[in-house]
Scaffold this motif. Sequence first.
Motif, mmCIF file in Angstrom:
data_model
loop_
_atom_site.group_PDB
_atom_site.id
_atom_site.type_symbol
_atom_site.label_atom_id
_atom_site.label_comp_id
_atom_site.label_asym_id
_atom_site.label_seq_id
_atom_site.Cartn_x
_atom_site.Cartn_y
_atom_site.Cartn_z
ATOM 1 N N LEU A 1 23.601 9.504 17.760
ATOM 2 C CA LEU A 1 22.508 10.425 17.453
ATOM 3 C C LEU A 1 21.652 9.941 16.283
ATOM 4 C CD1 LEU A 1 24.369 13.819 17.883
ATOM 5 C CD2 LEU A 1 22.635 12.849 19.405
ATOM 6 N N ASP A 2 22.228 9.173 15.384
ATOM 7 C CA ASP A 2 21.505 8.686 14.210
ATOM 8 C C ASP A 2 20.771 7.367 14.457
ATOM 9 O OD1 ASP A 2 21.125 10.165 11.942
ATOM 10 O OD2 ASP A 2 22.859 9.391 10.862
ATOM 11 N N THR A 3 20.977 6.756 15.624
ATOM 12 C CA THR A 3 20.339 5.478 15.940
ATOM 13 C C THR A 3 19.002 5.743 16.620
ATOM 14 O OG1 THR A 3 22.490 4.427 16.219
ATOM 15 C CG2 THR A 3 20.593 3.291 17.155
ATOM 16 N N PRO A 4 17.895 5.267 16.021
ATOM 17 C CA PRO A 4 16.593 5.481 16.650
ATOM 18 C C PRO A 4 16.534 4.844 18.043
ATOM 19 C CG PRO A 4 16.349 4.663 14.404
ATOM 20 C CD PRO A 4 17.805 4.568 14.759
ATOM 21 N N ALA A 5 15.751 5.440 18.908
ATOM 22 C CA ALA A 5 15.589 4.917 20.268
ATOM 23 C C ALA A 5 15.096 3.483 20.213
ATOM 24 C CB ALA A 5 14.612 5.788 21.055
#
Length: 63
Positions: free
Chosen positions: A56-60
């Motif tokens: 969830l914390d990793t940008p697309a």
Amino acid sequence: MDTYMKDSHGKVGRVVETDPPGTVWLRAPGGGTEWPVSPDELAPLTPQELTQAHVLDTPAGRS
């Protein structure tokens, strides 16, 4: 490396700050409003919760 914890309600957050009186501030993975938590209300994440928090914390577009 980011530190993730969960509060006494099971809400997961990334540790963003610790105040001198000991209050820990968490922010939900992916962003949002920070909330204060007393250190005695914190618990470590399970391996599954930690994996989900990292996702969830990793940008697309990034891995």
